[in-house]
Design an enzyme around this catalytic site. Structure first.
Site, short mmCIF file in Angstrom:
data_model
loop_
_atom_site.label_atom_id
_atom_site.label_comp_id
_atom_site.label_asym_id
_atom_site.label_seq_id
_atom_site.Cartn_x
_atom_site.Cartn_y
_atom_site.Cartn_z
N ARG A 3 0.61 44.57 33.56
CA ARG A 3 1.21 43.98 32.35
C ARG A 3 0.23 44.05 31.19
O ARG A 3 -0.98 44.00 31.37
CB ARG A 3 1.60 42.53 32.59
N TYR A 55 5.49 50.35 33.96
CA TYR A 55 4.96 49.59 35.11
C TYR A 55 5.46 48.15 35.17
O TYR A 55 5.41 47.42 34.19
CB TYR A 55 3.42 49.57 35.06
N LYS A 80 9.95 39.33 34.35
CA LYS A 80 9.21 38.41 33.47
C LYS A 80 9.92 38.25 32.14
O LYS A 80 9.97 37.16 31.57
CB LYS A 80 7.79 38.93 33.24
N HIS A 97 7.50 30.18 36.90
CA HIS A 97 6.76 31.21 37.65
C HIS A 97 6.36 30.61 39.00
O HIS A 97 5.20 30.28 39.23
CB HIS A 97 5.53 31.61 36.83
N SER A 113 -0.59 34.87 38.21
CA SER A 113 -0.40 36.18 38.80
C SER A 113 -1.56 36.53 39.74
O SER A 113 -2.73 36.29 39.41
CB SER A 113 -0.31 37.23 37.69
N CYS A 117 -2.45 35.12 42.50
CA CYS A 117 -3.17 33.95 43.00
C CYS A 117 -2.50 33.34 44.22
O CYS A 117 -2.70 32.16 44.53
CB CYS A 117 -3.32 32.91 41.89
N ASP A 164 8.24 34.56 43.39
CA ASP A 164 7.68 34.72 42.04
C ASP A 164 8.35 33.85 40.97
O ASP A 164 7.68 33.39 40.08
CB ASP A 164 7.77 36.19 41.62
N ARG A 182 1.18 47.87 44.03
CA ARG A 182 2.26 46.96 44.42
C ARG A 182 3.24 47.63 45.38
O ARG A 182 3.35 48.85 45.43
CB ARG A 182 3.04 46.53 43.17
P1 GTP Z 1 1.93 38.05 41.57
O1 GTP Z 1 2.85 38.93 42.30
O2 GTP Z 1 1.03 38.78 40.63
O3 GTP Z 1 2.60 36.92 40.88
O4 GTP Z 1 0.85 37.47 42.66
P2 GTP Z 1 0.99 36.32 43.77
O5 GTP Z 1 0.76 34.99 43.12
O6 GTP Z 1 2.24 36.48 44.53
O7 GTP Z 1 -0.30 36.60 44.68
P3 GTP Z 1 -0.38 37.22 46.16
O8 GTP Z 1 0.21 36.32 47.20
O9 GTP Z 1 0.11 38.62 46.12
O10 GTP Z 1 -1.95 37.21 46.38
C1 GTP Z 1 -2.83 37.86 45.48
C2 GTP Z 1 -4.19 38.07 46.12
O11 GTP Z 1 -4.73 36.83 46.56
C3 GTP Z 1 -4.13 38.96 47.36
O12 GTP Z 1 -5.23 39.84 47.35
C4 GTP Z 1 -4.23 38.00 48.51
O13 GTP Z 1 -4.83 38.57 49.63
C5 GTP Z 1 -5.09 36.86 47.92
N1 GTP Z 1 -4.74 35.57 48.55
C6 GTP Z 1 -3.50 35.04 48.70
N2 GTP Z 1 -3.55 33.86 49.36
C7 GTP Z 1 -4.85 33.63 49.61
C8 GTP Z 1 -5.54 32.56 50.27
O14 GTP Z 1 -4.97 31.58 50.75
N3 GTP Z 1 -6.91 32.67 50.32
C9 GTP Z 1 -7.59 33.74 49.79
N4 GTP Z 1 -8.92 33.76 49.88
N5 GTP Z 1 -6.95 34.77 49.17
C10 GTP Z 1 -5.61 34.71 49.09
C1 SPV Z 2 2.82 39.00 37.74
O1 SPV Z 2 1.95 39.58 37.07
O2 SPV Z 2 2.93 37.74 37.74
C2 SPV Z 2 3.72 39.76 38.61
C3 SPV Z 2 3.67 41.23 38.53
O3 SPV Z 2 4.51 39.17 39.35
S1 SPV Z 2 4.62 41.84 37.20
O4 SPV Z 2 5.99 41.98 37.66
O5 SPV Z 2 4.07 43.14 36.84
O6 SPV Z 2 4.58 40.92 36.10
MN MN Z 3 4.14 36.89 39.40
#
Ligand code: GTP
Ligand code: SPV
Ligand code: MN
Length: 606
Positions: free
Chosen positions: A76, A218, A227, A247, A269, A271, A294, A386
């Site tokens: 983004r 993307y 979003k 979110h 994002s 996290c 999400d 992704r």
């Molecule tokens: P978006 O799709 O961008 O909104 O991201 P998200 O909030 O869904 O995050 P996602 O679950 O994909 O995790 C993002 C990164 O954080 C990945 O590399 C995970 O491996 C890492 N991660 C997720 N949960 C944990 C956790 O409990 N501990 C640690 N250390 N890392 C984590």
């Molecule tokens: C985020 O960045 O919070 C995402 C990925 O979930 S995107 O759809 O590219 O915004």
């Molecule tokens: Mn997201």
């Protein structure tokens, strides 16, 4: 099934808008998407021929494809994202703003002829189950078949939406172009876009409402239902109509005794939303079911409780770090019918990424299309690589995930990525304190947006990049909820942090499935049990309150995770004061009062 690409609508407003955009963008042809499998297959084949897609091995990943984006187009673009409300004041202190008519003039110039030599696809899509009272219909016009394929996974798309629209239904126009017109005879590239960041525009007109996106193909820049519509535009509608567009993931947690609680969680994002949403609890007898990873649309139900619904139908998830160990349910979801973007292509026709939990291939092709070996010292996949996968394929999808009414929330979690200070879990004293915790959330930036990663910034409610109006009014909207329902029926609010590190840079908490220990305590607190100590920052589990059976945490870690670091918190407060000052003098008094009370409690704790 209708003939591919043939129009079946009689909605005059829709026909007129598509014709107007055709004249503006001058594509070679117009294709109306019906959302069928045959259409999806045909578009995927077309992209394989064009070099946009690589078909993965049918033995390894049936029905799946790999795409590699242009190296400039990987995340983004927050700098290039605009909220063009009538006044700058309405967009508020946290959004980029431009005068709407000026911006439209600029955009019309950019879109003029922008689809030359390309097909203009018309995508009817709905966010939310078609029967839901909150369901919103959008029409995305795009010159990217990659966007069409992703939208088919991420949204309810096609003829059913045209049928819902009918003769007189209204829709949110979403115009998208990759911004790479083709001259006569000019060969195409595998990932067309406008490489110069200054030529990308992700623009929202909340008053129309409408969305114009130019220059990027993307993720959130281009899949406009996500979003742009379901958060930025929807948040403005939600404010007006008295609901919330957030979110947030949505999960169901069931105890060994069979008590089920629905929990929503807002983390910035990259996290941990996808991971928490479909986690496999390590605590015996507990189960998690996923409803969304999400976005949550939340409204007050007839019984006065808050009901959450996921407007999407797929996961656009971060690939690196996803493994059988960290997220087995995501790994099962992406076994087939998945689009992978910017990961490593392996010689056996499969894909790989960093921390996938399986050995790297001896050699492969990296996300930029170059020969790659693990020894090369570079990352094979992009940190924001992704997968796009159907939610229905998730082995732990909740049976009610498509319920038009949504599910009643017992708890709301806020969180962020914080190496220091912020405890593993902290319960708000009450709703207002919960809104304070959400409003002051900080997190270290990630690869999900272009720019430097690892920089601490305030990200209120994980909505900093996604709030479609004035952030101060948004916070006021959250504070208005006790006035809309019985306060006792509102979910309890918690703040969590899985990302604390020791001085030598190791995770203090193992995370992932072990987070079920924190969720169990959350349920206990919701039910009025669960031991806690009252601290200056909120209720924190007492030393023996978390179920730690079977987890061998290094000595001292839990103490550190659950202690209140007074020095760290004083710095935290200074940073929040500075942020609140930036938000302006109009900030609701409840929030400045919560901040002052925190300051006082910290002062008297020394
Ligand atoms: P978006 O799709 O961008 O909104 O991201 P998200 O909030 O869904 O995050 P996602 O679950 O994909 O995790 C993002 C990164 O954080 C990945 O590399 C995970 O491996 C890492 N991660 C997720 N949960 C944990 C956790 O409990 N501990 C640690 N250390 N890392 C984590
Ligand atoms: C985020 O960045 O919070 C995402 C990925 O979930 S995107 O759809 O590219 O915004
Ligand atoms: Mn997201």
């Amino acid at each position: 099934m209708s003939e591919l690409g043939k129009c079946t609508t009689t909605n005059p407003a829709l026909l007129a808008w598509v014709e107007e955009m055709r004249q503006l963008c001058t594509p070679a042809s117009v294709f109306w998407c019906d959302g069928s499998q045959a259409e999806y297959d045909a578009l995927c084949n077309l992209m394989v021929e064009a070099g946009t897609f690589t078909r993965l091995s049918d033995d390894k990943r049936p029905g799946s494809f790999l795409a590699r984006s242009h190296p400039s187009d990987v995340a983004r673009v927050e700098d290039r994202t605009f909220i063009c409300s009538r006044t700058k004041e309405e967009a508020g202190p946290t959004n980029n703003w431009a005068e709407p008519e000026e911006m439209k003039t600029r955009l019309r110039a950019m879109f003029t002829g922008s689809m030359a030599g390309r097909t203009m696809y018309v995508i009817p899509f709905a966010m939310g189950p078609l029967e839901s009272p909150l369901c919103k219909v959008g029409i995305e016009i795009t010159d990217s078949p990659y966007v069409v394929a992703n939208m088919r996974i991420m949204t309810r798309m096609g003829q059913s939406v045209i049928d819902k629209l009918g003769e007189n239904g209204t829709f949110i126009p979403c115009l998208h172009s990759v911004g790479a017109p083709l001259n006569d005879g000019q060969p195409d590239v595998s990932w067309p876009c406008a490489p110069d960041p200054a030529n990308k525009y992700i623009v929202h007109f909340p008053e129309d409402p409408s969305i114009w996106s130019y220059g990027s193909g993307y993720g959130g820049n281009a899949l406009l239902g996500k979003k742009c519509l379901a958060l930025r535009i929807a948040s403005t509608m939600a404010r007006r109509e008295g609901w919330l567009a957030e979110h947030m993931l949505i999960l169901a947690l069931t105890s060994p005794e069979g008590k089920k609680h629905y929990i929503a969680a807002a983390f910035p994002s990259a996290c941990g939303k996808t991971n928490l949403a479909m986690m496999q609890p390590t605590l015996p007898g507990w189960t998690v079911r996923c409803l969304g990873d999400d976005i949550a649309w939340i409204r007050v139900g007839e019984d006065g409780r808050l009901y959450a619904m996921n407007p999407e139908t797929g996961f656009f998830g971060v690939a690196p770090g996803t493994s059988r160990q960290s997220n087995p349910n995501a790994m099962a979801t992406i076994e087939s019918n998945t689009i992978f973007t910017n990961v490593v292509q392996t010689p056996d026709g499969d894909i790989w990424w960093e921390d996938m939990g399986v050995p790297a291939p001896a050699r492969g092709i990296d996300w930029q299309g170059n020969e790659w070996q693990p020894e090369s010292g570079t990352k094979g996949s992009h940190p924001n690589a992704r997968f796009t996968a159907p939610a229905a394929q998730c082995p732990v999808i909740d049976p009610d995930w498509e319920s038009p009414a949504g599910v009643p929330l017992s708890a709301i979690l806020f969180g962020g990525r914080r190496q220091t200070t912020i405890p593993l879990v902290n319960e708000a004293f009450n709703w207002e304190h919960g809104v304070f915790l959400g409003s002051s959330a900080g997190s270290e930036t990630t690869a999900a947006a272009l720019g430097k990663a690892g920089v601490l910034r305030r990200d209120p409610f994980a909505m900093l990049p996604f709030c479609g109006y004035n952030m101060v009014d948004y916070l006021r909207h959250w504070l208005s909820l006790p006035g809309k329902t019985d306060r006792a029926k509102l979910p309890k609010v918690f703040f969590v942090n899985w990302f604390r590190k020791s001085d030598d840079g190791k995770w203090l908490w193992p995370g992932y499935g072990e987070n079920s220990r924190v969720l169990k305590w959350v349920c206990e607190r919701v039910e009025g049990n669960g031991k806690a100590v009252e601290t200056p920052v909120g209720f924190i589990p007492s030393a023996d309150a978390l179920d730690m059976a079977g987890l061998d945490l290094p000595a001292g870690n839990l103490d550190e995770l659950l202690s209140v670091d007074l020095e760290g918190w004083r710095k935290e407060v200074e940073d929040i004061v500075a942020y609140y000052t930036k938000l302006g003098s109009d900030l609701p008094e409840s929030l400045t009062a919560s901040l002052a009370q925190l300051q006082q409690r910290l002062a008297s704790a020394s």
